[in-house]
Design a protein around this motif. Structure first.
Motif, PDB file in Angstrom:
ATOM      1  N   SER A 166       0.808  -1.228   0.000  1.00 52.96           N
ATOM      2  CA  SER A 166       0.000   0.000   0.000  1.00 52.96           C
ATOM      3  C   SER A 166       0.833   1.266   0.000  1.00 52.96           C
ATOM      4  O   SER A 166       0.551   2.224   0.723  1.00 52.96           O
ATOM      5  CB  SER A 166      -0.955   0.004   1.211  1.00 52.96           C
ATOM      6  OG  SER A 166      -1.756  -1.153   1.210  1.00 52.96           O
TER       7      SER A 166
ATOM      8  N   SER B  25       0.077  -2.982  -4.168  1.00 57.75           N
ATOM      9  CA  SER B  25      -0.996  -2.080  -3.765  1.00 57.75           C
ATOM     10  C   SER B  25      -2.219  -2.348  -4.621  1.00 57.75           C
ATOM     11  O   SER B  25      -2.250  -3.296  -5.412  1.00 57.75           O
ATOM     12  CB  SER B  25      -0.538  -0.626  -3.922  1.00 57.75           C
ATOM     13  OG  SER B  25      -1.492   0.271  -3.367  1.00 57.75           O
ATOM     14  N   VAL B  26      -3.234  -1.512  -4.447  1.00 57.85           N
ATOM     15  CA  VAL B  26      -4.433  -1.551  -5.281  1.00 57.85           C
ATOM     16  C   VAL B  26      -4.648  -0.163  -5.860  1.00 57.85           C
ATOM     17  O   VAL B  26      -4.015   0.808  -5.444  1.00 57.85           O
ATOM     18  CB  VAL B  26      -5.678  -1.993  -4.485  1.00 57.85           C
ATOM     19  CG1 VAL B  26      -5.498  -3.389  -3.916  1.00 57.85           C
ATOM     20  CG2 VAL B  26      -6.004  -0.988  -3.369  1.00 57.85           C
ATOM     21  N   ASP B  27      -5.552  -0.055  -6.811  1.00 57.14           N
ATOM     22  CA  ASP B  27      -5.866   1.228  -7.424  1.00 57.14           C
ATOM     23  C   ASP B  27      -6.818   1.991  -6.504  1.00 57.14           C
ATOM     24  O   ASP B  27      -8.030   2.008  -6.711  1.00 57.14           O
ATOM     25  CB  ASP B  27      -6.487   1.009  -8.799  1.00 57.14           C
ATOM     26  CG  ASP B  27      -6.793   2.317  -9.520  1.00 57.14           C
ATOM     27  OD1 ASP B  27      -6.389   3.390  -9.022  1.00 57.14           O
ATOM     28  OD2 ASP B  27      -7.465   2.265 -10.576  1.00 57.14           O
ATOM     29  N   ASN B  28      -6.257   2.627  -5.482  1.00 53.38           N
ATOM     30  CA  ASN B  28      -7.077   3.322  -4.497  1.00 53.38           C
ATOM     31  C   ASN B  28      -7.876   4.463  -5.123  1.00 53.38           C
ATOM     32  O   ASN B  28      -9.047   4.663  -4.791  1.00 53.38           O
ATOM     33  CB  ASN B  28      -6.191   3.869  -3.373  1.00 53.38           C
ATOM     34  CG  ASN B  28      -5.701   2.788  -2.442  1.00 53.38           C
ATOM     35  OD1 ASN B  28      -6.450   2.261  -1.638  1.00 53.38           O
ATOM     36  ND2 ASN B  28      -4.428   2.447  -2.550  1.00 53.38           N
TER      37      ASN B  28
ATOM     38  N   ASP C 128      -2.203   5.196   1.199  1.00 57.46           N
ATOM     39  CA  ASP C 128      -3.426   4.726   0.554  1.00 57.46           C
ATOM     40  C   ASP C 128      -4.600   5.651   0.859  1.00 57.46           C
ATOM     41  O   ASP C 128      -5.443   5.910  -0.006  1.00 57.46           O
ATOM     42  CB  ASP C 128      -3.739   3.282   0.949  1.00 57.46           C
ATOM     43  CG  ASP C 128      -3.583   3.006   2.432  1.00 57.46           C
ATOM     44  OD1 ASP C 128      -3.199   3.916   3.185  1.00 57.46           O
ATOM     45  OD2 ASP C 128      -3.839   1.851   2.851  1.00 57.46           O
TER      46      ASP C 128
ATOM     47  N   ASP D 250      -4.400   8.660  -1.423  1.00 58.45           N
ATOM     48  CA  ASP D 250      -4.844   8.333  -2.775  1.00 58.45           C
ATOM     49  C   ASP D 250      -6.364   8.262  -2.856  1.00 58.45           C
ATOM     50  O   ASP D 250      -6.975   8.676  -3.846  1.00 58.45           O
ATOM     51  CB  ASP D 250      -4.243   6.998  -3.208  1.00 58.45           C
ATOM     52  CG  ASP D 250      -2.930   7.166  -3.946  1.00 58.45           C
ATOM     53  OD1 ASP D 250      -2.545   8.321  -4.223  1.00 58.45           O
ATOM     54  OD2 ASP D 250      -2.283   6.152  -4.253  1.00 58.45           O
TER      55      ASP D 250
ATOM     56  N   GLN E   2     -10.593  -5.201  -1.005  1.00 62.19           N
ATOM     57  CA  GLN E   2      -9.238  -5.413  -1.502  1.00 62.19           C
ATOM     58  C   GLN E   2      -8.950  -6.921  -1.603  1.00 62.19           C
ATOM     59  O   GLN E   2      -9.459  -7.698  -0.792  1.00 62.19           O
ATOM     60  CB  GLN E   2      -8.214  -4.772  -0.566  1.00 62.19           C
ATOM     61  CG  GLN E   2      -8.293  -3.268  -0.463  1.00 62.19           C
ATOM     62  CD  GLN E   2      -7.030  -2.677   0.137  1.00 62.19           C
ATOM     63  OE1 GLN E   2      -5.943  -2.820  -0.410  1.00 62.19           O
ATOM     64  NE2 GLN E   2      -7.170  -2.003   1.264  1.00 62.19           N
TER      65      GLN E   2
ATOM     66  N   SER F 249       6.494  -3.131  -9.203  1.00 58.07           N
ATOM     67  CA  SER F 249       5.282  -2.642  -8.545  1.00 58.07           C
ATOM     68  C   SER F 249       4.079  -3.359  -9.142  1.00 58.07           C
ATOM     69  O   SER F 249       3.951  -3.433 -10.369  1.00 58.07           O
ATOM     70  CB  SER F 249       5.121  -1.132  -8.738  1.00 58.07           C
ATOM     71  OG  SER F 249       6.148  -0.434  -8.067  1.00 58.07           O
ATOM     72  N   ARG F 250       3.229  -3.881  -8.299  1.00 54.25           N
ATOM     73  CA  ARG F 250       2.020  -4.574  -8.741  1.00 54.25           C
ATOM     74  C   ARG F 250       0.799  -3.853  -8.163  1.00 54.25           C
ATOM     75  O   ARG F 250       0.712  -3.646  -6.944  1.00 54.25           O
ATOM     76  CB  ARG F 250       2.022  -6.023  -8.276  1.00 54.25           C
ATOM     77  CG  ARG F 250       3.197  -6.845  -8.810  1.00 54.25           C
ATOM     78  CD  ARG F 250       3.067  -7.140 -10.285  1.00 54.25           C
ATOM     79  NE  ARG F 250       4.248  -7.829 -10.799  1.00 54.25           N
ATOM     80  CZ  ARG F 250       4.445  -9.149 -10.717  1.00 54.25           C
ATOM     81  NH1 ARG F 250       3.530  -9.913 -10.125  1.00 54.25           N
ATOM     82  NH2 ARG F 250       5.547  -9.692 -11.205  1.00 54.25           N
ATOM     83  N   THR F 251      -0.118  -3.470  -9.034  1.00 50.78           N
ATOM     84  CA  THR F 251      -1.371  -2.846  -8.623  1.00 50.78           C
ATOM     85  C   THR F 251      -2.503  -3.826  -8.916  1.00 50.78           C
ATOM     86  O   THR F 251      -2.757  -4.153 -10.081  1.00 50.78           O
ATOM     87  CB  THR F 251      -1.614  -1.528  -9.375  1.00 50.78           C
ATOM     88  OG1 THR F 251      -0.514  -0.642  -9.128  1.00 50.78           O
ATOM     89  CG2 THR F 251      -2.891  -0.857  -8.898  1.00 50.78           C
TER      90      THR F 251
END
Length: 371
Positions: free
Chosen positions: A177, A189-192, A222, A225, A322, A348-350
């Protein structure tokens, strides 16, 4: 990644003995402050992590991966070495246990715990031992763990990322994150921003909301974002309206609890409260219920994370889920890839998220998401 620096390298750089280096990390009270600082500075410059188990291994490898997380179940003083437990930026001010000593689901399990499970499953599949650590946000605490493993994953709430960049010089490091711009280590992370935009799109498009406010201080990577995603979506979807009134802007600060109390008392609530996390949203639901405010009749409430407690609240919590387990497994794969090829660049992985509409926004359980 270069050769793992040793205690001898640190001692030479700091101009002290190896015994002094050991004391600086493990018995700081026996070393003068200036000397200890010199040792810590040298260790940071070299990327040194004091090794607990690797000392006795011929090749300096344990085969293990580590996961360091902030622990919101620790009371002050229980985090070790007399240091208070790390602050819990994702936590709402609720007790860790219920009236009969059972864990409060608003505090455990959280997204950290679910990511941890995925990390553990990934380590099992890879045949790697796992070292879990949590608590104190001190440089030596993280370094001690790093010195016992071949790769380390951390959560941003545990420690300043500036302080762990040195560790990434000697072992693979993954941060959850966090922004992916820092090439010192890998990121999961994720696409916050996009996910929060989806929440706003749902509220505006499905429920016709034109008056909404973000709730939470937005201080973590996060959270910040998510706040940006909220503001961008409001500007795009409601360009001709004053979507967030000035009196509601304070809800996006550290004073949000007081501000929400005042908004309730003055009957100045917006139609929807978009919270930075599920824990924030659950606290908001408690506060509104205490004041007799109907959710979703008077105000809609949404969260973000998808923790278990959101499925047990009244009403059930609309949220963004998530992919916790996949986040943990992905971190293991990134660590293994960098160990296999130490010259490879950090990655980096989203990962994708899923909007889960529920009762707190007026949707029935299982309502299809709009995004």
């Amino acid at each position: 990644m270069a050769r793992r620096p040793t205690v001898y390298d640190v001692a030479e750089r700091a101009g002290v003995s190896i015994t002094t280096v050991s004391f600086a990390f493990r018995q700081p009270g026996r070393v003068k402050d200036a000397t200890r600082q010199a040792v810590l500075d040298a260790a940071r410059e070299l990327g040194y992590a004091p090794s607990a188990s690797a000392r006795g291994l011929a090749r300096g490898s344990t085969g293990a991966f580590g996961l360091y997380a902030f622990d919101m179940m620790l009371a002050d003083g229980e985090a070790g070495a007399g240091v208070p437990a790390a602050p819990a930026p994702h936590a709402a001010p609720v007790a860790a246990t219920g009236p009969v000593g059972e864990p409060d689901p608003r505090v455990f399990p959280l997204y950290v715990d679910e990511v941890e499970r995925g990390f553990a499953l990934g380590c099992r599949a890879a045949g790697r031992p796992l070292l879990l650590a949590s608590g104190a946000p001190s440089g030596t605490a993280v370094a001690d763990v790093a010195g016992s493993v071949d790769g380390l994953a951390i959560f941003p709430g545990t420690h300043s990322l500036d302080a762990v960049r040195g560790i990434a010089q000697s072992i693979p490091l993954v941060a959850f994150s966090t922004p992916g711009a820092d090439p010192s280590f890998s990121h999961v992370s994720v696409d916050n921003r996009g996910a929060m935009a989806g929440v706003v799109e749902h509220l505006v498009g499905v429920h016709g909301v034109t008056d909404l406010a973000f709730v939470g201080e937005g201080s973590m990577y996060d959270f910040a974002d998510r706040l940006t995603g909220f503001r961008d979506a409001v500007a795009r979807l409601l360009p001709e309206r004053t979507a967030v009134r000035p009196e509601h802007e304070v809800l996006a600060t550290t004073a949000w609890v007081t501000a929400l109390d005042e908004a309730v008392a003055a009957d100045r609530l917006p139609r929807a409260l978009v919270c930075q996390s599920d824990q924030t949203a659950l606290h908001v639901l408690d506060l509104l219920a205490a004041h007799g405010v109907d959710v979703p009749g008077r105000v809609l409430v949404t969260g973000f994370d998808g923790i278990l407690a959101g499925r047990m609240s009244t009403p059930t919590l609309t949220t963004v889920r998530q992919p916790f387990e996949d986040m943990g497994r992905t971190a293991v794969r990134l660590l293994a890839d960098r160990l296999a090829d130490p010259t490879s660049a950090a990655e980096s992985r989203t990962l994708p998220t899923r909007l889960v509409p529920r009762g707190s926004c007026g949707c029935a359980e299982g309502t299809p998401a709009t995004r």
